[in-house]
Write a protein that holds these residues in place. Structure first.
Motif, PDB file in Angstrom:
ATOM      1  N   GLU A   1     -17.020   5.680  48.103  1.00 31.24           N
ATOM      2  CA  GLU A   1     -17.993   5.606  47.763  1.00 31.24           C
ATOM      3  C   GLU A   1     -18.097   4.767  46.873  1.00 31.24           C
ATOM      4  O   GLU A   1     -16.974   4.352  45.544  1.00 31.24           O
ATOM      5  N   LEU A   2     -19.038   3.444  46.232  1.00 24.13           N
ATOM      6  CA  LEU A   2     -19.387   2.233  45.572  1.00 24.13           C
ATOM      7  C   LEU A   2     -19.990   2.634  44.551  1.00 24.13           C
ATOM      8  O   LEU A   2     -21.245   3.359  44.414  1.00 24.13           O
ATOM      9  N   PRO A   3     -19.201   2.473  43.030  1.00 24.90           N
ATOM     10  CA  PRO A   3     -20.014   2.480  41.749  1.00 24.90           C
ATOM     11  C   PRO A   3     -20.523   1.777  41.369  1.00 24.90           C
ATOM     12  O   PRO A   3     -20.427  -0.043  41.261  1.00 24.90           O
ATOM     13  N   LEU A   4     -22.080   2.045  41.475  1.00 24.43           N
ATOM     14  CA  LEU A   4     -23.089   0.551  40.763  1.00 24.43           C
ATOM     15  C   LEU A   4     -23.526   1.381  39.456  1.00 24.43           C
ATOM     16  O   LEU A   4     -23.372   2.682  39.247  1.00 24.43           O
ATOM     17  N   THR A   5     -24.491   0.584  39.551  1.00 27.54           N
ATOM     18  CA  THR A   5     -25.387   0.680  38.362  1.00 27.54           C
ATOM     19  C   THR A   5     -26.612   0.935  38.774  1.00 27.54           C
ATOM     20  O   THR A   5     -26.915   0.116  39.231  1.00 27.54           O
ATOM     21  N   CYS A   6     -27.018   1.967  38.561  1.00 25.99           N
ATOM     22  CA  CYS A   6     -29.096   2.368  38.912  1.00 25.99           C
ATOM     23  C   CYS A   6     -29.623   1.185  37.641  1.00 25.99           C
ATOM     24  O   CYS A   6     -29.835   1.135  36.427  1.00 25.99           O
ATOM     25  N   GLN A   7     -30.479   0.987  38.713  1.00 20.25           N
ATOM     26  CA  GLN A   7     -31.579  -0.212  37.892  1.00 20.25           C
ATOM     27  C   GLN A   7     -32.951   0.535  37.613  1.00 20.25           C
ATOM     28  O   GLN A   7     -33.325   0.267  36.362  1.00 20.25           O
ATOM     29  N   ARG A   8     -32.668   1.924  37.687  1.00 18.47           N
ATOM     30  CA  ARG A   8     -34.391   2.487  36.179  1.00 18.47           C
ATOM     31  C   ARG A   8     -32.824   3.307  35.336  1.00 18.47           C
ATOM     32  O   ARG A   8     -34.076   3.114  34.396  1.00 18.47           O
ATOM     33  N   SER A   9     -32.305   4.150  35.307  1.00 20.26           N
ATOM     34  CA  SER A   9     -31.935   4.548  34.094  1.00 20.26           C
ATOM     35  C   SER A   9     -30.065   4.022  33.682  1.00 20.26           C
ATOM     36  O   SER A   9     -30.524   4.516  32.810  1.00 20.26           O
ATOM     37  N   LEU A  10     -29.429   2.916  34.192  1.00 21.40           N
ATOM     38  CA  LEU A  10     -28.694   2.032  33.648  1.00 21.40           C
ATOM     39  C   LEU A  10     -27.600   3.317  33.730  1.00 21.40           C
ATOM     40  O   LEU A  10     -26.217   2.659  32.788  1.00 21.40           O
ATOM     41  N   GLN A  11     -27.315   3.989  34.517  1.00 20.11           N
ATOM     42  CA  GLN A  11     -26.036   4.623  34.211  1.00 20.11           C
ATOM     43  C   GLN A  11     -25.616   4.991  35.931  1.00 20.11           C
ATOM     44  O   GLN A  11     -26.287   4.320  36.527  1.00 20.11           O
ATOM     45  N   ARG A  12     -23.907   4.846  36.083  1.00 18.18           N
ATOM     46  CA  ARG A  12     -23.509   4.439  36.678  1.00 18.18           C
ATOM     47  C   ARG A  12     -23.782   5.720  37.572  1.00 18.18           C
ATOM     48  O   ARG A  12     -24.071   6.831  37.057  1.00 18.18           O
ATOM     49  N   PHE A  13     -23.549   5.209  38.957  1.00 19.80           N
ATOM     50  CA  PHE A  13     -24.083   6.400  40.304  1.00 19.80           C
ATOM     51  C   PHE A  13     -23.284   5.704  40.655  1.00 19.80           C
ATOM     52  O   PHE A  13     -22.289   4.445  41.382  1.00 19.80           O
ATOM     53  N   LEU A  14     -22.523   7.095  42.191  1.00 16.94           N
ATOM     54  CA  LEU A  14     -21.390   6.517  43.587  1.00 16.94           C
ATOM     55  C   LEU A  14     -22.828   6.440  44.250  1.00 16.94           C
ATOM     56  O   LEU A  14     -23.424   7.750  44.890  1.00 16.94           O
ATOM     57  N   LEU A  15     -22.126   5.254  45.256  1.00 12.53           N
ATOM     58  CA  LEU A  15     -24.053   5.097  45.977  1.00 12.53           C
ATOM     59  C   LEU A  15     -22.523   5.814  47.280  1.00 12.53           C
ATOM     60  O   LEU A  15     -21.825   4.930  47.855  1.00 12.53           O
ATOM     61  N   PRO A  16     -22.415   6.406  48.210  1.00 13.42           N
ATOM     62  CA  PRO A  16     -22.464   6.956  49.791  1.00 13.42           C
ATOM     63  C   PRO A  16     -22.640   6.286  50.212  1.00 13.42           C
ATOM     64  O   PRO A  16     -23.849   5.533  51.221  1.00 13.42           O
ATOM     65  N   VAL A  17     -21.052   5.080  51.527  1.00 17.09           N
ATOM     66  CA  VAL A  17     -21.534   3.991  52.151  1.00 17.09           C
ATOM     67  C   VAL A  17     -20.580   4.444  53.264  1.00 17.09           C
ATOM     68  O   VAL A  17     -19.678   5.453  53.597  1.00 17.09           O
ATOM     69  N   SER A  18     -21.161   4.781  54.844  1.00 13.29           N
ATOM     70  CA  SER A  18     -20.766   5.098  56.383  1.00 13.29           C
ATOM     71  C   SER A  18     -21.428   4.316  56.727  1.00 13.29           C
ATOM     72  O   SER A  18     -22.831   4.343  57.387  1.00 13.29           O
TER      73      SER A  18
END
Length: 168
Positions: free
Chosen positions: A67-84
């Protein structure tokens, strides 16, 4: 990296022995990936299997979950991108050998000494999985029209000054 997983492996010996490894790698240990993330909390879980297929093509198969912690470019909030990720890499000694690989394989050029760093393989695949423009799955696109005021349109028009001369 996990204690039971070696840092470097001889690819050709691992293929001959049909070895597999699994482990965990902290996101903070991946220097190239670190620059793409908001923070380095978390880890990647991986399984690596060396073998050869029915055509005797040597390969390494990677299975990576993170799960990669990224910044959403729409909301500028941190989110976890699930990667498999499930990726099969055909091992080649020379770039010319790449053409002989089956279409579902990606080529992995093995150094002359045959040694591969497992952490680099995992990091390479995770770097490739980061989207160019990260967007949280729950965020909505802003689709709204903002009409300009008539005053703004008049100021922006290069002919606005001419229309005032015409009236006089």
């Amino acid at each position: 990296m996990s204690a039971n997983t070696p840092e470097m492996l001889d690819a050709w010996r691992m293929v001959a022995a049909r070895r597999s490894f699994e482990g965990r790698l902290p996101l903070s240990a991946m220097t190239r990936l670190r620059d793409l993330l908001v923070d380095t909390e978390g880890e990647a879980r991986f399984q690596i299997e060396f073998d050869h297929d029915s055509l005797q093509v040597p390969y390494v198969e990677l299975r990576i979950d993170a799960e990669l912690p990224l910044t959403c470019q729409r909301s500028l909030q941190r989110f976890l991108l699930p990667v498999s990720i499930v990726q099969r890499l055909g091992l080649v000694r020379d770039e010319a050998d790449e053409a002989a690989l089956p279409p579902e394989y990606e080529a992995l050029l093995v150094p002359e000494d045959g040694m591969l760093r497992l952490a680099e393989l995992v990091e390479d695949e995770l770097v490739l999985s980061v989207p160019v423009v990260p967007m949280s799955p729950g965020s909505e696109a802003v689709e709204r029209e903002w009409p300009a005021q008539e005053e703004e349109l008049a100021k922006a028009s290069p002919f606005a000054a001419l229309s005032s001369l015409k009236k006089n």
